[in-house]
Design a protein around this motif. Structure first.
Motif, PDB file in Angstrom:
ATOM      1  N   UNK A  30       0.817  -1.214   0.000  1.00 49.85           N
ATOM      2  CA  UNK A  30       0.000   0.000   0.000  1.00 49.85           C
ATOM      3  C   UNK A  30       0.850   1.263   0.000  1.00 49.85           C
ATOM      4  N   UNK A  31       1.988   1.251   0.714  1.00 48.79           N
ATOM      5  CA  UNK A  31       2.795   2.473   0.820  1.00 48.79           C
ATOM      6  C   UNK A  31       3.485   2.841  -0.489  1.00 48.79           C
ATOM      7  N   UNK A  32       3.529   1.893  -1.448  1.00 46.28           N
ATOM      8  CA  UNK A  32       4.155   2.185  -2.741  1.00 46.28           C
ATOM      9  C   UNK A  32       3.145   2.464  -3.843  1.00 46.28           C
ATOM     10  N   UNK A  33       1.886   2.615  -3.458  1.00 44.70           N
ATOM     11  CA  UNK A  33       0.859   2.943  -4.444  1.00 44.70           C
ATOM     12  C   UNK A  33       0.645   4.441  -4.581  1.00 44.70           C
ATOM     13  N   UNK A  34       1.354   5.212  -3.750  1.00 48.13           N
ATOM     14  CA  UNK A  34       1.245   6.663  -3.821  1.00 48.13           C
ATOM     15  C   UNK A  34       2.461   7.270  -3.136  1.00 48.13           C
ATOM     16  N   UNK A  35       2.649   8.561  -3.343  1.00 49.10           N
ATOM     17  CA  UNK A  35       3.671   9.271  -2.601  1.00 49.10           C
ATOM     18  C   UNK A  35       3.058   9.796  -1.300  1.00 49.10           C
ATOM     19  N   UNK A  42      -3.624   3.754  -5.024  1.00 49.36           N
ATOM     20  CA  UNK A  42      -4.480   3.434  -3.884  1.00 49.36           C
ATOM     21  C   UNK A  42      -5.927   3.826  -4.166  1.00 49.36           C
ATOM     22  N   UNK A  43      -6.105   4.755  -5.114  1.00 44.65           N
ATOM     23  CA  UNK A  43      -7.446   5.206  -5.470  1.00 44.65           C
ATOM     24  C   UNK A  43      -7.430   5.554  -6.957  1.00 44.65           C
ATOM     25  N   UNK A  44      -7.530   4.533  -7.828  1.00 45.79           N
ATOM     26  CA  UNK A  44      -7.332   4.734  -9.266  1.00 45.79           C
ATOM     27  C   UNK A  44      -8.238   5.814  -9.845  1.00 45.79           C
ATOM     28  N   UNK A  45      -7.643   6.737 -10.569  1.00 48.34           N
ATOM     29  CA  UNK A  45      -8.360   7.857 -11.166  1.00 48.34           C
ATOM     30  C   UNK A  45      -7.726   8.108 -12.532  1.00 48.34           C
ATOM     31  N   UNK A  46      -7.978   9.295 -13.109  1.00 46.59           N
ATOM     32  CA  UNK A  46      -7.387   9.617 -14.403  1.00 46.59           C
ATOM     33  C   UNK A  46      -5.886   9.849 -14.322  1.00 46.59           C
ATOM     34  N   UNK A 156      -7.339  19.552  -6.280  1.00 52.94           N
ATOM     35  CA  UNK A 156      -7.558  18.451  -7.219  1.00 52.94           C
ATOM     36  C   UNK A 156      -8.914  17.778  -7.015  1.00 52.94           C
ATOM     37  N   UNK A 157      -9.464  17.263  -8.103  1.00 49.96           N
ATOM     38  CA  UNK A 157     -10.726  16.531  -8.052  1.00 49.96           C
ATOM     39  C   UNK A 157     -10.407  15.042  -7.980  1.00 49.96           C
ATOM     40  N   UNK A 158     -10.652  14.450  -6.834  1.00 48.59           N
ATOM     41  CA  UNK A 158     -10.492  13.009  -6.649  1.00 48.59           C
ATOM     42  C   UNK A 158     -11.888  12.403  -6.704  1.00 48.59           C
ATOM     43  N   UNK A 159     -12.089  11.460  -7.593  1.00 48.64           N
ATOM     44  CA  UNK A 159     -13.435  10.945  -7.848  1.00 48.64           C
ATOM     45  C   UNK A 159     -14.034  10.266  -6.627  1.00 48.64           C
ATOM     46  N   UNK A 160     -14.929  10.987  -5.958  1.00 47.19           N
ATOM     47  CA  UNK A 160     -15.655  10.432  -4.817  1.00 47.19           C
ATOM     48  C   UNK A 160     -17.102  10.901  -4.911  1.00 47.19           C
ATOM     49  N   UNK A 161     -17.912  10.115  -5.619  1.00 47.99           N
ATOM     50  CA  UNK A 161     -19.319  10.489  -5.769  1.00 47.99           C
ATOM     51  C   UNK A 161     -20.017  10.425  -4.418  1.00 47.99           C
ATOM     52  N   UNK A 230     -17.166   4.327 -10.610  1.00 42.99           N
ATOM     53  CA  UNK A 230     -17.602   5.210  -9.533  1.00 42.99           C
ATOM     54  C   UNK A 230     -18.473   4.473  -8.520  1.00 42.99           C
ATOM     55  N   UNK A 231     -19.387   3.650  -9.015  1.00 38.83           N
ATOM     56  CA  UNK A 231     -20.268   2.908  -8.111  1.00 38.83           C
ATOM     57  C   UNK A 231     -19.468   1.937  -7.254  1.00 38.83           C
ATOM     58  N   UNK A 232     -18.498   1.263  -7.871  1.00 45.29           N
ATOM     59  CA  UNK A 232     -17.691   0.286  -7.134  1.00 45.29           C
ATOM     60  C   UNK A 232     -16.799   0.964  -6.100  1.00 45.29           C
ATOM     61  N   UNK A 233     -16.188   2.084  -6.463  1.00 47.22           N
ATOM     62  CA  UNK A 233     -15.304   2.791  -5.537  1.00 47.22           C
ATOM     63  C   UNK A 233     -16.067   3.363  -4.343  1.00 47.22           C
ATOM     64  N   UNK A 234     -17.278   3.808  -4.587  1.00 48.45           N
ATOM     65  CA  UNK A 234     -18.040   4.499  -3.545  1.00 48.45           C
ATOM     66  C   UNK A 234     -18.937   3.576  -2.735  1.00 48.45           C
TER      67      UNK A 234
END
Length: 336
Positions: A30-35, A42-46, A156-161, A230-234
């Motif tokens: 998990x610690x290497x999926x983001x800075x 850790x939260x796949x987006x564009x 930044x816009x992080x997709x969280x419906x 979006x549905x799966x993430x939220x």
């Protein structure tokens, strides 16, 4: 048992998710999926967030590489610009990596790179680096372009419906995918690809800061893939209304002939937004002022039945309901 890559593994839907999860995401701690204090795998987006920097990368392969309304060059630059924009970033630079097959026509390369640079000039975006490779003709055909986009955003816009959100599309859907399907199936059409940068959306994002909860350019896998992600993430349910989804008649004609679903076809100049419902009409009016053709097509719901979490439901024109599934299998090969 499957032991080889299939074309469907690159369609942006369920099969792509399987490959990414099994062969990449699951191998990373998990610690290497983001800075630190960033957003990444850790939260796949564009794209990814590093401080105030937005960064995105994409590879582009399309057949044919010239098509009505654009080329692989226009597609590559526009697509990467749009990925940065969808995260609220103002694009400032790109890098590119171009791989061509031995024997590739130099005139075609000239047209493709001219298309790329024309867009960069129009939007004052720098090309700050890249790479160029040639592959033997018996190893590949045509051209592949990888681009990396860099932008800046303090918000930044992080997709969280969110429950109650309205879902907006900024224009007619399925156009690019339908154009490519028509070319590949030999169908005459006057349609042109919708490929274009969506930088004007930044004005809306800034004016309605805090009310845009998710933004995505629905490319591979189309509207269906975006809404399902979006549905799966939220863990919410998304309900869209068939009568409100803007699908051009000529797109419907092509999909009727080919058996394709317009909801899974790629769009290269359309964004999908999840916004505060009390601001949805204002956002639509602002989009119209900027030349978009927006429609409110649905809403985000907290399902009463836990089995409905992560589902996308379409209310049909006759009042019925059906599940809109994440795309799987072959859609249209090599479209973006």
């Amino acid at each position: 048992m499957m032991d080889r890559i299939l074309i469907s593994h690159g369609n942006g839907g369920k099969d792509t998710q399987y490959i990414l999860q099994k062969y990449i995401f699951s191998k990373l701690p998990e610690n290497l999926k983001k800075t630190e204090n960033g957003v990444g795998l850790d939260y796949p987006d564009d794209g990814a967030v590093i401080g105030e920097i937005i960064i995105s990368t994409d590879s582009h392969t399309i057949d044919p590489y010239f098509f009505p309304g654009g080329s692989i060059g226009k597609l590559a630059v526009s697509g990467t610009i749009n990925d940065v924009v969808m995260m609220g970033g103002r694009p400032i630079a790109i890098l590119d990596s171009i791989v061509v097959a031995e024997g590739f026509p130099l005139d075609d390369l000239d047209k493709i790179t001219s298309d790329m640079i024309s867009i960069l000039k129009e939007h004052n975006i720098s090309l700050i680096g890249g790479d160029f490779k040639v592959i033997p003709s018996n190893s590949m055909k045509g051209i592949v372009i990888n681009t990396v986009g860099i932008g800046l955003s303090k918000n930044p816009i992080i997709d969280r419906v969110r429950e109650g959100d309205s879902i907006i599309v900024t224009g007619p859907i399925g156009v690019h995918g339908a154009v490519m399907a028509a070319l590949q199936y030999g169908i005459d059409t006057k349609l042109k690809s919708d490929v274009k940068p969506l930088i004007k959306l930044l004005d809306v994002f800034e004016k309605f800061q805090g009310d845009i909860h998710a933004a995505r350019d629905a490319t591979r896998g189309g509207l269906a893939a975006t809404l399902n992600e979006w549905a799966q993430l939220s863990g919410k349910m998304i309900n869209v209304y068939e009568k409100d989804i803007p699908i051009p008649d000529e797109v419907k004609s092509i999909t009727d002939v080919t058996g394709l679903d317009p909801l899974v076809l790629a769009n290269e100049g359309v964004a999908v937004l999840s916004v505060s419902s009390d601001k949805a009409e204002q956002i639509v009016e602002e989009l119209k002022k900027l030349g978009f053709e927006p429609s409110i097509i649905g809403k985000v719901i907290e399902p009463k039945n836990k089995d409905n979490k992560g589902l996308v439901i379409i209310t049909t024109e006759v009042g019925g309901a059906k599940i809109l599934e994440m795309p799987s299998g072959d859609i249209v090969p090599r479209i973006c």
